[in-house]
Design a protein around this motif. Structure first.
Motif, PDB file in Angstrom:
ATOM      1  N   GLU A   1     -29.202  29.816 -12.177  1.00  0.00           N
ATOM      2  CA  GLU A   1     -28.437  30.348 -11.065  1.00  0.00           C
ATOM      3  C   GLU A   1     -29.187  31.692 -10.527  1.00  0.00           C
ATOM      4  N   ILE A   2     -29.922  32.433 -11.292  1.00  0.00           N
ATOM      5  CA  ILE A   2     -30.503  33.603 -10.851  1.00  0.00           C
ATOM      6  C   ILE A   2     -31.845  33.526 -10.303  1.00  0.00           C
TER       7      ILE A   2
ATOM      8  N   MET B   1     -23.804  45.050 -13.832  1.00  0.00           N
ATOM      9  CA  MET B   1     -24.550  43.886 -13.134  1.00  0.00           C
ATOM     10  C   MET B   1     -24.026  43.339 -11.948  1.00  0.00           C
ATOM     11  N   GLU B   2     -24.580  43.277 -10.879  1.00  0.00           N
ATOM     12  CA  GLU B   2     -24.008  43.079  -9.543  1.00  0.00           C
ATOM     13  C   GLU B   2     -25.050  41.920  -8.929  1.00  0.00           C
ATOM     14  N   PHE B   3     -24.425  41.270  -8.037  1.00  0.00           N
ATOM     15  CA  PHE B   3     -24.954  40.214  -7.294  1.00  0.00           C
ATOM     16  C   PHE B   3     -25.359  40.286  -5.727  1.00  0.00           C
TER      17      PHE B   3
ATOM     18  N   THR C   1     -19.251  32.950 -10.390  1.00  0.00           N
ATOM     19  CA  THR C   1     -20.112  34.217 -10.432  1.00  0.00           C
ATOM     20  C   THR C   1     -19.862  35.190 -11.122  1.00  0.00           C
ATOM     21  N   ASN C   2     -18.212  35.534 -11.363  1.00  0.00           N
ATOM     22  CA  ASN C   2     -17.637  36.341 -12.556  1.00  0.00           C
ATOM     23  C   ASN C   2     -18.046  35.919 -14.023  1.00  0.00           C
ATOM     24  N   GLU C   3     -18.036  34.667 -13.914  1.00  0.00           N
ATOM     25  CA  GLU C   3     -18.308  34.055 -15.350  1.00  0.00           C
ATOM     26  C   GLU C   3     -19.765  34.196 -15.760  1.00  0.00           C
ATOM     27  N   LEU C   4     -20.541  33.896 -14.527  1.00  0.00           N
ATOM     28  CA  LEU C   4     -22.063  34.136 -14.934  1.00  0.00           C
ATOM     29  C   LEU C   4     -22.188  35.617 -15.294  1.00  0.00           C
ATOM     30  N   ARG C   5     -21.729  36.553 -14.631  1.00  0.00           N
ATOM     31  CA  ARG C   5     -21.757  37.949 -15.025  1.00  0.00           C
ATOM     32  C   ARG C   5     -21.436  38.098 -16.554  1.00  0.00           C
TER      33      ARG C   5
ATOM     34  N   ASP D   1     -23.817  29.721  -2.100  1.00  0.00           N
ATOM     35  CA  ASP D   1     -22.723  28.649  -2.264  1.00  0.00           C
ATOM     36  C   ASP D   1     -22.114  28.902  -3.578  1.00  0.00           C
ATOM     37  N   LEU D   2     -22.337  29.974  -4.454  1.00  0.00           N
ATOM     38  CA  LEU D   2     -21.519  30.219  -5.711  1.00  0.00           C
ATOM     39  C   LEU D   2     -20.020  30.563  -5.473  1.00  0.00           C
ATOM     40  N   THR D   3     -19.267  29.980  -6.241  1.00  0.00           N
ATOM     41  CA  THR D   3     -17.761  30.540  -6.012  1.00  0.00           C
ATOM     42  C   THR D   3     -17.628  31.922  -6.806  1.00  0.00           C
TER      43      THR D   3
END
Length: 333
Positions: free
Chosen positions: A253-254, A308-310, A286-290, A280-282
């Motif tokens: 996803e990154i 970490m920020e997106f 995104t929070n779970e990914l972080r 398009d990520l929710t």
């Protein structure tokens, strides 16, 4: 008072052990110098005293640097160990200068050869004890260094493999390892010089040994000063940045990394990452990914916190990646 003792318990035990050993050796060498007037012994006395002072400062600094962050100092006190080392190294520099100066003096005007067997045995005995004790501290520091680097530390590896991984060690451990390497080599060099002076008549040998020991001390001064000056200013860790970038980019996803900084704060590493993801990520995903990526980064040696920020992928490549990495991502898709 309890807080101070709690902090001292967290200090570098390698530094404290080395400081105690070096002060004991400085006393023994000082007595031997008064008894024999041997210039090589004088150099070794100065060396041991300088190392003892330096390592005591390092132990104190490494302890106080563990103090918890405050509102005024939100990143903690990690750089305090670097600042303390800079003060300590001034003392070592002065002792190094005196050692070299005394050695040059005895090269120009060497003392008469000592023929008494008793004096020879005193010098050799004290230096042999010094070499064994310094060698044991060197082995312990090498073992601690390899543990911090995540490498095997059995057998003779602390005396051989440690030099390859020295840059992966904490500042205090690295300093003790370097100083005891020089101390062990210096004691051996002094023994050789005394034997050469006694059995060949080369009266300048001890003066030459004193100069060489002083120059080795100056090398420690240079190495410690440069590393800790960088630490005080705020130094990044390029090796760890590359390692963490691989962890981040391993996730499909990154898409890219806009910014990645690993900042050294004494023994600790602070990580800041800005990564690019698909639009398009929710938010929940995104929070779970972080959380998942931050957890992996926090498992890395010496890393204490991650921010970490997106950002949305802009379609431009900011962080350099290898062709193999790009191919692997393509295959997964």
């Amino acid at each position: 008072m309890k807080d101070i003792f709690a902090l001292l318990k967290q200090g570098s035990m390698a530094s404290l052990t080395a400081a105690v050993v070096n002060f004991i050796l400085a006393g023994l060498k000082g007595l031997a110098f008064l008894f024999t007037a041997n210039v090589a012994m004088f150099a070794e006395m100065m060396h041991s005293f300088g190392d003892g002072v330096n390592q005591l400062f390092v132990f104190t600094g490494s302890s106080l640097s563990k103090k918890a962050p405050t509102k005024r100092f939100p990143f903690g006190f990690g750089r305090l160990v670097n600042l303390v080392c800079l003060f300590a190294i001034i003392i070592v520099a002065i002792l190094s200068y005196e050692t070299v100066k005394e050695g040059i003096h005895h090269i120009i005007e060497p003392l008469p050869a000592q023929t008494e067997t008793t004096l020879l045995l005193v010098n050799i005995g004290v230096l042999a004890i010094s070499m064994m004790l310094e060698g044991s501290v060197l082995y312990k520091a090498g073992k601690e260094l390899l543990q911090q680097a995540g490498q095997p530390f059995d057998g003779l590896k602390p005396l051989t493999l440690s030099y390859k991984h020295i840059d992966s060690a904490k500042p205090a451990t690295k300093l003790v390892f370097l100083e005891d390497t020089v101390a062990t080599a210096g004691a051996f060099l002094a023994i050789i010089a005394i034997l050469i002076g006694r059995f060949t008549g080369l009266l300048q040998a001890e003066g030459i040994a004193s100069v060489l020991i002083g120059l080795m001390m100056f090398y420690i001064v240079y190495r410690v000063f440069m590393e800790n000056a960088a630490g005080v200013l705020g130094e990044s860790d390029p090796h760890m940045e590359q390692r963490i970038s691989k962890i981040v980019l391993k996730n499909d996803e990154i898409k890219d990394i806009q910014k990645l900084i690993v900042l050294k704060e004494g023994d600790a590493l602070h990580v800041e990452v800005i990564a690019e993801i698909a639009p398009d990520l929710t938010v929940a995903y995104t929070n779970e990914l972080r959380d998942d990526i931050e957890a992996l980064i926090l498992k890395q040696s010496h890393v204490t916190d991650v921010n970490m920020e997106f950002e949305v992928d802009d379609g431009k490549r900011s962080w350099p990646v290898t062709q193999n990495q790009l191919d692997r991502k393509s295959q997964k898709k």
